[in-house]
Design a protein around this motif. Structure first.
Motif, PDB file in Angstrom:
ATOM      1  N   LEU A  35      37.652  41.500  51.337  1.00 37.17           N
ATOM      2  CA  LEU A  35      38.021  42.318  50.175  1.00 37.17           C
ATOM      3  C   LEU A  35      39.084  41.661  49.309  1.00 37.17           C
ATOM      4  N   ILE A  36      40.058  40.965  49.943  1.00 39.99           N
ATOM      5  CA  ILE A  36      41.166  40.413  49.145  1.00 39.99           C
ATOM      6  C   ILE A  36      40.913  38.967  48.727  1.00 39.99           C
ATOM      7  N   LEU A  37      40.245  38.185  49.579  1.00 33.37           N
ATOM      8  CA  LEU A  37      39.929  36.801  49.220  1.00 33.37           C
ATOM      9  C   LEU A  37      38.769  36.734  48.224  1.00 33.37           C
ATOM     10  N   GLY A  38      37.748  37.587  48.444  1.00 32.51           N
ATOM     11  CA  GLY A  38      36.494  37.479  47.716  1.00 32.51           C
ATOM     12  C   GLY A  38      36.606  37.475  46.202  1.00 32.51           C
ATOM     13  N   PRO A  39      37.227  38.495  45.597  1.00 30.41           N
ATOM     14  CA  PRO A  39      37.257  38.523  44.124  1.00 30.41           C
ATOM     15  C   PRO A  39      37.978  37.308  43.527  1.00 30.41           C
ATOM     16  N   LEU A  40      39.029  36.822  44.185  1.00 32.44           N
ATOM     17  CA  LEU A  40      39.730  35.642  43.668  1.00 32.44           C
ATOM     18  C   LEU A  40      38.888  34.386  43.842  1.00 32.44           C
ATOM     19  N   PHE A  41      38.216  34.266  44.982  1.00 27.92           N
ATOM     20  CA  PHE A  41      37.327  33.120  45.205  1.00 27.92           C
ATOM     21  C   PHE A  41      36.211  33.133  44.171  1.00 27.92           C
ATOM     22  N   ALA A  42      35.594  34.303  43.964  1.00 24.44           N
ATOM     23  CA  ALA A  42      34.506  34.405  42.984  1.00 24.44           C
ATOM     24  C   ALA A  42      35.010  34.033  41.591  1.00 24.44           C
ATOM     25  N   TRP A  43      36.140  34.586  41.191  1.00 27.50           N
ATOM     26  CA  TRP A  43      36.697  34.350  39.850  1.00 27.50           C
ATOM     27  C   TRP A  43      36.965  32.858  39.617  1.00 27.50           C
ATOM     28  N   LEU A  44      37.612  32.217  40.600  1.00 27.39           N
ATOM     29  CA  LEU A  44      38.051  30.832  40.397  1.00 27.39           C
ATOM     30  C   LEU A  44      36.952  29.822  40.702  1.00 27.39           C
ATOM     31  N   ILE A  45      36.179  30.038  41.757  1.00 27.65           N
ATOM     32  CA  ILE A  45      35.276  28.990  42.238  1.00 27.65           C
ATOM     33  C   ILE A  45      33.842  29.217  41.778  1.00 27.65           C
ATOM     34  N   VAL A  46      33.339  30.446  41.870  1.00 22.32           N
ATOM     35  CA  VAL A  46      31.934  30.690  41.509  1.00 22.32           C
ATOM     36  C   VAL A  46      31.805  30.904  40.007  1.00 22.32           C
ATOM     37  N   LEU A  47      32.647  31.782  39.442  1.00 25.14           N
ATOM     38  CA  LEU A  47      32.535  32.103  38.021  1.00 25.14           C
ATOM     39  C   LEU A  47      33.333  31.135  37.158  1.00 25.14           C
ATOM     40  N   ASP A  48      34.263  30.393  37.760  1.00 23.43           N
ATOM     41  CA  ASP A  48      35.033  29.356  37.070  1.00 23.43           C
ATOM     42  C   ASP A  48      35.776  29.912  35.864  1.00 23.43           C
ATOM     43  N   GLU A  49      36.525  31.004  36.082  1.00 17.34           N
ATOM     44  CA  GLU A  49      37.158  31.690  34.961  1.00 17.34           C
ATOM     45  C   GLU A  49      38.582  31.226  34.669  1.00 17.34           C
ATOM     46  N   GLY A  50      39.121  30.308  35.469  1.00 12.94           N
ATOM     47  CA  GLY A  50      40.446  29.803  35.140  1.00 12.94           C
ATOM     48  C   GLY A  50      41.562  30.732  35.579  1.00 12.94           C
ATOM     49  N   THR A  51      42.807  30.263  35.455  1.00 12.05           N
ATOM     50  CA  THR A  51      43.934  30.967  36.065  1.00 12.05           C
ATOM     51  C   THR A  51      44.577  32.022  35.162  1.00 12.05           C
ATOM     52  N   ALA A  52      44.217  32.053  33.875  1.00  9.03           N
ATOM     53  CA  ALA A  52      44.901  32.988  32.973  1.00  9.03           C
ATOM     54  C   ALA A  52      44.726  34.445  33.417  1.00  9.03           C
ATOM     55  N   GLY A  53      43.532  34.796  33.888  1.00  5.03           N
ATOM     56  CA  GLY A  53      43.282  36.183  34.279  1.00  5.03           C
ATOM     57  C   GLY A  53      43.687  36.507  35.707  1.00  5.03           C
ATOM     58  N   VAL A  54      44.215  35.518  36.430  1.00  7.97           N
ATOM     59  CA  VAL A  54      44.448  35.706  37.866  1.00  7.97           C
ATOM     60  C   VAL A  54      45.541  36.737  38.186  1.00  7.97           C
ATOM     61  N   PRO A  55      46.706  36.718  37.507  1.00  2.00           N
ATOM     62  CA  PRO A  55      47.728  37.713  37.880  1.00  2.00           C
ATOM     63  C   PRO A  55      47.227  39.154  37.767  1.00  2.00           C
ATOM     64  N   ALA A  56      46.484  39.479  36.700  1.00  2.00           N
ATOM     65  CA  ALA A  56      45.951  40.841  36.548  1.00  2.00           C
ATOM     66  C   ALA A  56      44.921  41.140  37.631  1.00  2.00           C
ATOM     67  N   LEU A  57      44.114  40.136  37.982  1.00  2.00           N
ATOM     68  CA  LEU A  57      43.102  40.349  39.027  1.00  2.00           C
ATOM     69  C   LEU A  57      43.765  40.588  40.385  1.00  2.00           C
ATOM     70  N   ILE A  58      44.847  39.870  40.672  1.00  2.00           N
ATOM     71  CA  ILE A  58      45.570  40.080  41.938  1.00  2.00           C
ATOM     72  C   ILE A  58      46.105  41.512  42.026  1.00  2.00           C
ATOM     73  N   GLU A  59      46.696  42.001  40.932  1.00  3.53           N
ATOM     74  CA  GLU A  59      47.206  43.383  40.926  1.00  3.53           C
ATOM     75  C   GLU A  59      46.075  44.376  41.161  1.00  3.53           C
ATOM     76  N   LEU A  60      44.938  44.133  40.503  1.00  2.00           N
ATOM     77  CA  LEU A  60      43.784  45.030  40.646  1.00  2.00           C
ATOM     78  C   LEU A  60      43.254  45.037  42.078  1.00  2.00           C
ATOM     79  N   VAL A  61      43.111  43.849  42.659  1.00  2.97           N
ATOM     80  CA  VAL A  61      42.559  43.742  44.014  1.00  2.97           C
ATOM     81  C   VAL A  61      43.534  44.347  45.033  1.00  2.97           C
ATOM     82  N   ALA A  62      44.828  44.164  44.826  1.00  6.62           N
ATOM     83  CA  ALA A  62      45.820  44.772  45.728  1.00  6.62           C
ATOM     84  C   ALA A  62      45.722  46.296  45.671  1.00  6.62           C
TER      85      ALA A  62
END
Lengths: 188, 188
Positions: free
Chosen positions: A144-171
């Motif tokens: 649950l916690i690794l998956g969305p970040l792995f998908a965002w960065l590695i599979v979807l290749d969306e870059g780090t700009a959206g990562v802080p908001a995604l971390i808050e959402l996943v938490a």
């Protein structure tokens, strides 16, 4: 010597990518013989695994006083391990780990096992605080916690700009799921 | 001829894994020349991408009457695309896609774009029903629903037995996050 090999692995990947990483290139960069590398590691994949994953120092995040706060800190830490080798390297290394049962078993018994233990510690703190009733399967929390970040960065290749908001959402979503006892229980 | 190549790709992977997949092996199995394959595809990676990802028929799931129900159906469909090529193949293919910017651009503009469009349709149905207030960034929804299943199957290698329960859990947490308007908005 290990430090010079580790530095050489990182430098070669930085310049040539994971596809350009060879034992030859690492030996030349580190100023050692290929034989010296093969005395320490049985393959390029073993060498890369040891440098990029096995020796990573994973610690439990400090107690923030709440499950959601602890999860933000933990997801930030996991995300840092995804970002630092680079997305191309991580997908190449994952493919190599998946292709070699021995490497995969070591990946599970070292890197993933440490992350599961940290997850269990964070959840146990929440149980002590009264935020969570039952200890869930740590692998489900991991997904649950690794998956969305792995998908965002590695599979979807969306870059780090959206990562802080995604971390808050996943938490938030993971803390809610744990608090509401939605996860399957840990096997005793 | 395309059908015989597609079948040959799947058969060779089934027998020898993604690491054993070569244009030579596919040509021999399909009973065509290597030249015939290279007239159609520029590389082994292009061939594999076309067979395993590009030609996958992705459709919106039927309207189940609720956001959570639609998400269960959608996540089941996405999971089937993760399971069918096999975890080793998918991680190898992902590494190849990441290593080739042209292939990565096509992966995004075809396979991922179709999944984003389906996600948007499912969310728009929920907006029409009054379940969701604002249209979120479909890529964040994608990461939330794809990520845990990708992590479970490909990174953590946990197998399919736990998948149905994980799909239900992820559909619940994603539907809650959408209903509570926790996601960043879609860019207009």
């Amino acid at each position: 010597m290990d430090t010079s090999i580790a530095s050489a692995v990182r430098e070669v990947i930085g310049e040539s990518g994971y596809g350009g990483l060879t034992v030859d290139a690492v030996a030349a960069r580190a100023g050692v013989s290929k034989a010296a590398i093969y005395r320490r590691f049985s393959s390029k994949q073993e060498m890369t695994f040891a440098v990029l994953l096995h020796d990573v120092d994973q610690q439990s995040p400090a107690d923030t006083g709440s499950l959601r706060g602890d999860l933000v800190a933990l997801i930030e830490q996991i995300t840092a391990h995804l970002v630092s080798p680079g997305a191309g390297t991580l997908s190449g290394l994952l493919a190599d780990v998946r292709a070699d049962p021995n490497l995969h078993a070591r990946f599970d018994s070292t890197f993933l096992a440490v992350e599961r233990a940290i997850i269990t510690e964070v959840v146990d703190r929440a149980i002590e605080r009264g935020e969570v009733a039952n200890r869930p399967d740590p692998t489900v929390v991991h997904a649950l916690i690794l998956g969305p970040l792995f998908a965002w960065l590695i599979v979807l290749d969306e870059g780090t700009a959206g990562v802080p908001a995604l971390i808050e959402l996943v938490a938030t979503t993971a803390a809610d799921a744990l608090t509401r006892d939605l996860l399957p229980a840990a096997t005793p």
